[in-house]
Write a protein that holds these residues in place. Structure first.
Motif, short mmCIF file in Angstrom:
data_model
loop_
_atom_site.label_atom_id
_atom_site.label_comp_id
_atom_site.label_asym_id
_atom_site.label_seq_id
_atom_site.Cartn_x
_atom_site.Cartn_y
_atom_site.Cartn_z
N VAL A 12 0.83 -1.20 0.00
CA VAL A 12 0.00 0.00 0.00
C VAL A 12 0.86 1.26 0.00
O VAL A 12 1.76 1.40 0.83
N PHE A 13 0.57 2.15 -0.92
CA PHE A 13 1.16 3.49 -0.93
C PHE A 13 0.03 4.50 -0.77
O PHE A 13 -1.05 4.33 -1.33
N ALA A 14 0.29 5.53 0.00
CA ALA A 14 -0.67 6.62 0.14
C ALA A 14 -0.36 7.67 -0.93
O ALA A 14 0.79 7.85 -1.33
N VAL A 15 -1.40 8.35 -1.39
CA VAL A 15 -1.27 9.45 -2.35
C VAL A 15 -1.94 10.67 -1.73
O VAL A 15 -3.09 10.60 -1.32
N ALA A 40 3.72 1.05 2.67
CA ALA A 40 5.03 0.95 2.03
C ALA A 40 5.63 2.30 1.69
O ALA A 40 6.85 2.41 1.53
N GLY A 41 4.80 3.33 1.57
CA GLY A 41 5.33 4.64 1.23
C GLY A 41 4.23 5.64 0.94
O GLY A 41 3.04 5.31 1.01
N VAL A 42 4.65 6.85 0.62
CA VAL A 42 3.73 7.94 0.33
C VAL A 42 4.25 8.71 -0.87
O VAL A 42 5.44 9.01 -0.96
N VAL A 43 3.33 9.05 -1.78
CA VAL A 43 3.64 9.97 -2.87
C VAL A 43 2.82 11.22 -2.63
O VAL A 43 1.60 11.16 -2.53
N ALA A 86 2.29 7.72 -10.55
CA ALA A 86 3.62 7.51 -9.97
C ALA A 86 3.65 6.25 -9.12
O ALA A 86 4.61 5.46 -9.19
N VAL A 87 2.62 6.03 -8.33
CA VAL A 87 2.58 4.85 -7.47
C VAL A 87 2.58 3.57 -8.29
O VAL A 87 3.38 2.67 -8.05
N PHE A 88 1.70 3.48 -9.27
CA PHE A 88 1.56 2.21 -9.99
C PHE A 88 2.57 2.02 -11.10
O PHE A 88 2.79 0.89 -11.54
N THR A 91 6.41 1.84 -8.48
CA THR A 91 6.55 1.02 -7.27
C THR A 91 5.89 -0.35 -7.51
O THR A 91 5.29 -0.58 -8.55
N ALA A 92 5.98 -1.19 -6.50
CA ALA A 92 5.34 -2.51 -6.57
C ALA A 92 3.97 -2.48 -5.89
O ALA A 92 3.47 -3.52 -5.47
N ALA A 93 3.36 -1.30 -5.80
CA ALA A 93 2.09 -1.16 -5.08
C ALA A 93 1.00 -2.02 -5.70
O ALA A 93 0.88 -2.13 -6.91
N THR A 94 0.20 -2.60 -4.80
CA THR A 94 -1.01 -3.31 -5.21
C THR A 94 -2.25 -2.50 -4.87
O THR A 94 -3.33 -2.77 -5.39
#
Length: 133
Positions: A12-15, A40-43, A86-88, A91-94
């Motif tokens: 999971v990444f936050a946007v 996993a991170g934030v954009v 940017a996230v998808f 990164t390996a974000a699902t």
């Protein structure tokens, strides 16, 4: 698009799209640190916030925090779209968790995501074409 994520560990990444509200952004980022394991991170999309936004993100208590700065203010929807791209793409974000810069995540909120994904028969998204295209 539909996908079944059964058995997949969520990444999971936050946007967050922001525009010149560094104190609210700082508070939102701090709240993500206690949202639960699995982030996993934030954009952060810097919609005209200048160097102050970059400084806030550089000190964020969340791993893999980064800034995307478009050449112009894209507005909230455009900023979110740029952040999701940017996230998808990078990164390996699902999963993506979309927040406003004035949002405060409830402690433990992130733990609900895998439970909801496991209970669903799939994650669905719909994309409508732009008019005239």
């Amino acid at each position: 698009m539909a996908g079944n994520l059964a058995g997949v560990s969520p990444c999971v990444f936050a946007v967050i799209a922001t525009y010149r509200r560094p104190e609210l952004l700082r508070r939102a980022l701090a709240s993500l640190a206690s949202a639960g394991p699995g982030l996993a991170g934030v954009v952060v999309v810097n919609n005209g916030g200048g160097a102050e936004t970059e400084a806030v993100v550089a000190t964020a208590p969340v791993p893999n925090s980064r800034v995307v700065t478009p050449p112009e203010n894209l507005g909230t929807a455009g900023g979110v779209a740029a952040g999701l791209r940017a996230v998808f793409e990078d990164t390996a974000a699902t999963h993506a968790w979309i927040l406003d810069d004035d949002a405060v995540a409830t402690p433990g909120a992130l733990s609900a995501l895998p439970v909801a994904a496991a209970a669903a028969d799939g994650i669905r998204a719909t994309r409508w074409p732009r008019r005239g295209r």
